[in-house]
Scaffold this motif. Structure first.
Motif, mmCIF file in Angstrom:
data_model
loop_
_atom_site.group_PDB
_atom_site.id
_atom_site.type_symbol
_atom_site.label_atom_id
_atom_site.label_comp_id
_atom_site.label_asym_id
_atom_site.label_seq_id
_atom_site.Cartn_x
_atom_site.Cartn_y
_atom_site.Cartn_z
ATOM 1 N N ASP A 83 -8.716 -7.186 -4.696
ATOM 2 C CA ASP A 83 -8.508 -8.423 -3.946
ATOM 3 C C ASP A 83 -9.110 -9.607 -4.689
ATOM 4 O O ASP A 83 -10.254 -9.566 -5.113
ATOM 5 N N PHE A 118 -8.593 4.347 -3.054
ATOM 6 C CA PHE A 118 -8.467 3.205 -2.133
ATOM 7 C C PHE A 118 -9.445 2.095 -2.503
ATOM 8 O O PHE A 118 -9.140 0.916 -2.339
ATOM 9 N N GLU A 119 -10.614 2.461 -3.025
ATOM 10 C CA GLU A 119 -11.573 1.438 -3.448
ATOM 11 C C GLU A 119 -10.982 0.585 -4.573
ATOM 12 O O GLU A 119 -11.072 -0.647 -4.556
ATOM 13 N N ILE A 155 -2.418 -6.626 -0.387
ATOM 14 C CA ILE A 155 -3.190 -5.418 -0.712
ATOM 15 C C ILE A 155 -3.361 -4.547 0.527
ATOM 16 O O ILE A 155 -3.192 -3.321 0.464
ATOM 17 N N LEU A 156 -3.671 -5.165 1.666
ATOM 18 C CA LEU A 156 -3.811 -4.371 2.890
ATOM 19 C C LEU A 156 -2.492 -3.676 3.233
ATOM 20 O O LEU A 156 -2.485 -2.521 3.669
ATOM 21 N N ALA A 159 -8.568 -1.766 -2.962
ATOM 22 C CA ALA A 159 -9.166 -2.756 -2.048
ATOM 23 C C ALA A 159 -9.978 -3.792 -2.811
ATOM 24 O O ALA A 159 -9.976 -4.969 -2.470
ATOM 25 N N ARG A 160 -10.660 -3.370 -3.877
ATOM 26 C CA ARG A 160 -11.498 -4.357 -4.565
ATOM 27 C C ARG A 160 -10.739 -5.144 -5.632
ATOM 28 O O ARG A 160 -11.324 -5.956 -6.324
ATOM 29 N N ASP A 174 -12.267 15.302 -2.731
ATOM 30 C CA ASP A 174 -12.698 14.509 -1.571
ATOM 31 C C ASP A 174 -13.254 13.151 -1.990
ATOM 32 O O ASP A 174 -13.150 12.183 -1.238
ATOM 33 N N GLY A 175 -13.873 13.087 -3.160
ATOM 34 C CA GLY A 175 -14.400 11.812 -3.630
ATOM 35 C C GLY A 175 -13.340 10.937 -4.289
ATOM 36 O O GLY A 175 -13.446 9.709 -4.286
ATOM 37 N N MET A 176 -12.316 11.580 -4.860
ATOM 38 C CA MET A 176 -11.298 10.812 -5.583
ATOM 39 C C MET A 176 -10.430 9.972 -4.648
ATOM 40 O O MET A 176 -10.015 8.861 -4.994
ATOM 41 N N VAL A 177 -10.153 10.493 -3.456
ATOM 42 C CA VAL A 177 -9.256 9.765 -2.543
ATOM 43 C C VAL A 177 -9.862 8.427 -2.123
ATOM 44 O O VAL A 177 -9.221 7.374 -2.290
ATOM 45 N N PRO A 178 -11.106 8.404 -1.611
ATOM 46 C CA PRO A 178 -11.683 7.086 -1.324
ATOM 47 C C PRO A 178 -11.793 6.202 -2.569
ATOM 48 O O PRO A 178 -11.606 4.992 -2.478
ATOM 49 N N THR A 183 -1.605 5.076 2.554
ATOM 50 C CA THR A 183 -2.221 6.012 3.511
ATOM 51 C C THR A 183 -1.146 6.817 4.226
ATOM 52 O O THR A 183 -1.314 8.015 4.468
ATOM 53 N N ILE A 188 -2.165 -0.723 1.029
ATOM 54 C CA ILE A 188 -3.063 0.363 1.457
ATOM 55 C C ILE A 188 -2.430 1.141 2.611
ATOM 56 O O ILE A 188 -2.432 2.374 2.621
ATOM 57 N N VAL A 189 -1.860 0.408 3.580
ATOM 58 C CA VAL A 189 -1.224 1.094 4.711
ATOM 59 C C VAL A 189 -0.051 1.945 4.215
ATOM 60 O O VAL A 189 0.129 3.096 4.633
#
Lengths: 311, 311
Positions: B166, B159-160, B176-177, B163-164, B152-156, B184, B180-181
């Motif tokens: 950028d 994405f972090e 990047i966005l 996202a970072r 559960d912690g690895m998935v965010p 997901t 991400i889409v």
């Protein structure tokens, strides 16, 4: 004794000690699913917050329709809308409006927060072979396998909602990426998941080592509620175009809101103790101090969440 | 019979039928953790792909150091690096380089893909009360509660990382966005998770209803490998600044690579049947056709993954 450590990245870094040390006889306060304490009808702030929650729910109902394949959307719909309502998404909206942004600018982030918290609640309630006895049983509409996988699907969907709200013409992609990073940190291994871990650890150890209940509970609240609400308020301010000072002010405000939310949730906790009411009132003062830089005429709308969660 | 449905959003929409109908006596092919078939040392392509995998691993080791709190980083480290190696992250890098991008432009996306697939593998192997018997037991370094929460912690965190990455000065936030889409969707409820669901459903039904093994398996491969590799290749092309035509060409190529990966993984599958080798060869032809618009001098590096996975 308070020790609010806002780390270099602006997130509350470690422990927030709000109470007297160790009282092993006190009932456990640590179990606190993210439940909205709905304000009593007729109180000053209730209709405003109810309207924000209704807007978020309407947005989510459009985003998660009951459509084929039902095997996907039915459990996602159920887990999203049956989850206890968190105050964090509504705070995200209110923070955005406070800095002059429109409700629609924060709506995808608020919806993402709701979905991701709902997925966390679903996974908290999964029966696992090494934590069979620590939680009161909850009703399950689906089997563990479906609830595990649905939660796994909901988290990316929350980030998708936020990422695809990017409007190339609006030049908001930097803000959206920043909000994504905020949320990944607040809900990830060093945020909400760490709080869940400490919570399980605490519940498993109860009655065995007579540990410091308050210290455990405060850590869990800081991770599961304090930092979550800090993130929500900061995201609202970021997406609404707030200044760095406004973002950090709202982040601090959100942290105290979340801590109060944790302390007061489910009654039967600190508020039954004389000292605890003082602790909550102190946190309320700190929360309001964090709003001092804002326009006095507009701040009331955000500050009223304190009445809503403390009523 | 082939039915490759690339939907309006460019993702393979439903079923990819690649074989003869129903052969209930055939051994099950549907279990296929995402394992890299490492090319034999000395083959033309192996060193190139090994170098890409080594770069991704080095990047991940920096991103997930063994540091305090060990209760967080130790299981995350273990689940990230013990997971079977997927070919999708390396394909993401190669696709980025094919369209003229640098390796570093695709590295955060490749790392995110590795982490998110590793989390999915961890959750696939969780013991749950309603799926106790369907999978061969695997060794667990941690208890189910920790493996659930770490996933559960690895998935965010995945994405972090993306996202970072950028770079406001680089003007790459739109790309990047978009990546991400893409991710997901590929890993969410209608992507990889849907494949996992169909896989469990298939495994639970085995021997009971004599269903169409090939149809089930092809659906699972399309979701767990085809669309994952399609997403990986498309993300590489997006982040490397490819044209829309290049992105869609690489998406198609990735889909066939993933399907071949699914069909050939774990031996003992279609390749044991005369017809199946033909099916794999046909998919290879379609994969190479998808690369026809690219510079012949540069395409070999990406095309060589076919030899790596088919060797």
């Amino acid at each position: 004794m308070k020790k609010a450590l806002l780390g270099s990245n602006g997130q509350a870094a470690t422990l927030f000690n709000v109470g007297p040390i160790s009282n092993p006889g006190r009932p456990s306060l640590v179990r606190m699913p993210v439940v909205m304490t709905v304000a009593k009808p007729g109180t000053r702030s209730s209709s405003q917050w109810q309207a924000i929650h209704a807007d978020i729910e309407a947005h989510l109902k459009k985003a998660i329709p009951m459509k084929p394949p039902l095997v996907v959307f039915e459990p996602m719909h159920h887990l999203t809308f049956s989850a206890p309502q968190s105050t964090a998404p509504a705070l995200c909206i209110a923070a955005c409006e406070l800095v002059g942004g429109g409700r629609d600018q924060a709506m995808p982030a608020a919806s993402a927060l709701h979905i991701i918290v709902a997925a966390a609640v679903a996974h908290e309630n999964l029966p696992l072979t090494d934590r069979p006895e620590i939680r009161p049983p909850v009703a399950h509409a689906f089997g563990p396998n479906v609830e595990l996988m649905t939660g796994d699907g909901m988290v990316p969907f929350g980030f998708e909602l936020l990422a695809r709200s990017d409007d190339p013409a609006g030049g908001n992609s930097e803000r959206i990426l920043r909000a994504i990073v905020e949320i990944t940190r607040a809900v990830g291994s060093q945020g909400m998941v760490h709080g869940q871990y400490r919570e399980v650890e605490y519940l498993l150890s109860q009655g065995r080592d007579g540990g410091d209940d308050h210290e455990w509970a405060d850590h869990v609240w800081a991770k599961k509620e304090g930092e979550l609400h800090a993130c929500a308020a900061a995201c609202g301010a970021i997406l609404g175009g707030g200044t760095e000072e406004e973002i950090e002010g709202l982040r601090k405000y959100g942290f105290y809101v979340g801590m109060i939310r944790g302390v007061t949730a489910h009654g039967g906790g600190r508020r039954e103790h004389g000292a605890s009411n003082t602790v909550v009132e102190d946190m309320k003062k700190l929360a309001l101090q964090a709003l001092e830089g804002f326009d006095a005429g507009r701040v009331e709308a955000v500050a009223s969440i304190l009445d809503a969660i403390m009523s």
